[in-house]
Design a protein around this motif. Sequence first.
Motif, PDB file in Angstrom:
ATOM      1  N   UNK A  79     -14.432 -11.607 -21.593  1.00  0.00           N
ATOM      2  CA  UNK A  79     -14.521 -10.506 -22.557  1.00  0.00           C
ATOM      3  C   UNK A  79     -14.888  -9.187 -21.884  1.00  0.00           C
ATOM      4  N   UNK A  80     -15.185  -9.223 -20.583  1.00  0.00           N
ATOM      5  CA  UNK A  80     -15.665  -8.014 -19.909  1.00  0.00           C
ATOM      6  C   UNK A  80     -14.863  -7.654 -18.665  1.00  0.00           C
ATOM      7  N   UNK A  81     -13.858  -8.451 -18.333  1.00  0.00           N
ATOM      8  CA  UNK A  81     -13.129  -8.198 -17.088  1.00  0.00           C
ATOM      9  C   UNK A  81     -11.677  -7.849 -17.388  1.00  0.00           C
ATOM     10  N   UNK A  82     -11.158  -6.886 -16.614  1.00  0.00           N
ATOM     11  CA  UNK A  82      -9.818  -6.361 -16.804  1.00  0.00           C
ATOM     12  C   UNK A  82      -9.024  -6.529 -15.511  1.00  0.00           C
ATOM     13  N   UNK A  83      -7.704  -6.350 -15.614  1.00  0.00           N
ATOM     14  CA  UNK A  83      -6.861  -6.559 -14.444  1.00  0.00           C
ATOM     15  C   UNK A  83      -5.743  -5.530 -14.404  1.00  0.00           C
ATOM     16  N   UNK A  84      -5.176  -5.351 -13.214  1.00  0.00           N
ATOM     17  CA  UNK A  84      -3.874  -4.723 -13.026  1.00  0.00           C
ATOM     18  C   UNK A  84      -3.139  -5.588 -12.021  1.00  0.00           C
ATOM     19  N   UNK A  85      -1.865  -5.877 -12.268  1.00  0.00           N
ATOM     20  CA  UNK A  85      -1.081  -6.777 -11.435  1.00  0.00           C
ATOM     21  C   UNK A  85       0.071  -5.996 -10.821  1.00  0.00           C
ATOM     22  N   UNK A  86       0.105  -5.918  -9.491  1.00  0.00           N
ATOM     23  CA  UNK A  86       1.132  -5.155  -8.785  1.00  0.00           C
ATOM     24  C   UNK A  86       1.788  -6.010  -7.714  1.00  0.00           C
ATOM     25  N   UNK A  87       2.906  -5.508  -7.200  1.00  0.00           N
ATOM     26  CA  UNK A  87       3.554  -6.149  -6.058  1.00  0.00           C
ATOM     27  C   UNK A  87       2.599  -6.232  -4.871  1.00  0.00           C
ATOM     28  N   UNK A  88       2.746  -7.295  -4.112  1.00  0.00           N
ATOM     29  CA  UNK A  88       2.069  -7.430  -2.818  1.00  0.00           C
ATOM     30  C   UNK A  88       2.949  -6.764  -1.772  1.00  0.00           C
ATOM     31  N   UNK A  89       2.355  -5.993  -0.874  1.00  0.00           N
ATOM     32  CA  UNK A  89       3.165  -5.453   0.214  1.00  0.00           C
ATOM     33  C   UNK A  89       2.761  -6.100   1.538  1.00  0.00           C
ATOM     34  N   UNK A  90       3.785  -6.609   2.209  1.00  0.00           N
ATOM     35  CA  UNK A  90       3.618  -7.357   3.452  1.00  0.00           C
ATOM     36  C   UNK A  90       3.446  -6.377   4.612  1.00  0.00           C
ATOM     37  N   UNK A  91       2.291  -6.429   5.253  1.00  0.00           N
ATOM     38  CA  UNK A  91       2.023  -5.516   6.368  1.00  0.00           C
ATOM     39  C   UNK A  91       2.306  -6.156   7.723  1.00  0.00           C
ATOM     40  N   UNK A  92       2.836  -7.385   7.714  1.00  0.00           N
ATOM     41  CA  UNK A  92       3.117  -8.067   8.979  1.00  0.00           C
ATOM     42  C   UNK A  92       4.589  -8.001   9.358  1.00  0.00           C
ATOM     43  N   UNK A  93       5.417  -7.406   8.483  1.00  0.00           N
ATOM     44  CA  UNK A  93       6.851  -7.347   8.750  1.00  0.00           C
ATOM     45  C   UNK A  93       7.161  -6.297   9.816  1.00  0.00           C
TER      46      UNK A  93
END
Length: 314
Positions: A79-93
Motif C-alpha cells: 500500500x506504500x510502494x510504487x514502481x516504474x518499469x523501463x527497458x534494461x540497457x545492456x552496457x556490456x555490448x
Amino acid sequence: MTLDSKLVTLLDIDPHEVIIHKYGSSGFATTWRITTKLPSGEEAQVMFQGEHESLKVLRQCLPTLCPKSYGYGKLDDSSTRYFILTDFFDKSAQSSKEKDVYLVQKLAKLHTAPAPIPDGYTKRPFGFPCTTCCVETPQNNTCSSSWADFYANSRPRFIMKQSEKKNGPDTELSSMVETLCSNVVHGLLGDSHLNSGNAITPVLIHGNLWGGNTTWGKLPGMEVMEQIVFDSSACYAHSEFELGIMKMFGGFGREFMDEYHALVSKTEPVDEFDDRLALYELYHHLNHHAMFGGGYRSGAVSIMRMLIGKYSDS
C-alpha cells in the motif's frame, strides 16, 4: 544520539522518524547507520509519472534516445510502494563507432525535430502536461504561450517559494529573484527581443541532462551500444534551457558544444548567449539550494548579481 540538523536538511527527512545505530568501524572516524522512512507514496507517484511521461514523449521524438517506460503506479502487494518499469540497457555490448549515434547528434535532432503536441492543445505550449521532478523537486509545469512568463513564474519564482518552505525565509535571496524576474528575464527572453522578435518555437528538452544521466548502452532493437539518456524531466522549452544544467555540472566539453552549435545555431542576439546560459544555469543553483542549502546559494547570488547589474533598470 540525535541526528544533526545539517544531515536532516541534506537528507530532507523528518528527524522524528530516524533510528541511528553505531555501525562498522574506522581508524579515523565514527560510523553510524541511519534508518528513516522512504518518500511518501504520493511523492513517488508524482516522480514516477513525470519520468514515465518524459520518457514516452522523448521516444516519440527519437526512439533511440532513451529506454521505453512500460508503466508506473502502485504495487498490488504493497500500500506504500510504487514502481516504474523501463527497458534494461545492456552496457556490456559492443560500442558503435558511427558518428550519428553520438549524443551530440541525438540532442541536436531532439532540439530541432517537431515535438508532438500534447493532448488538449492546438499547438505546443511552453511547459509540460504533468508535473515532472528535477532531481527530487516537483516542478510547476503550468503551460504558457510566453517563454519569458513561463521561465520567470515556473522556474526562479516557483523554486524560491519551495526553498523558503524548506530553508526558511531569505529576504535577500527572495528580493534578488524578484528583481531578476521583473527586470531581467523579460529583457533577455521577451518575445519581442529573443530571436529577433520572431516567436521561439517550443522544443522538447530532457530537462535534467548532465554527465551522470547519460551512458553508453544497448536498448532492445539496437545492434550495438549507443549513447542514451535517462532520469528525464522533460519540458517544452527554449532549446538553450537544456544547456544550463549541462554547463553547471559538466560532462560535455568544448568540442561537444562546438559540434552541437554547428547543428543548432545560437539564438539571436548571439552576443547575449552567455548571459542567457547563466540565467538558465541559475535555476539549477536555486533548485539545489532548495534541496541541499549550503554553497549553492552563493552560486545563485553570484549569477543574479551579474545579470541584475548588467540588465536591470533599477
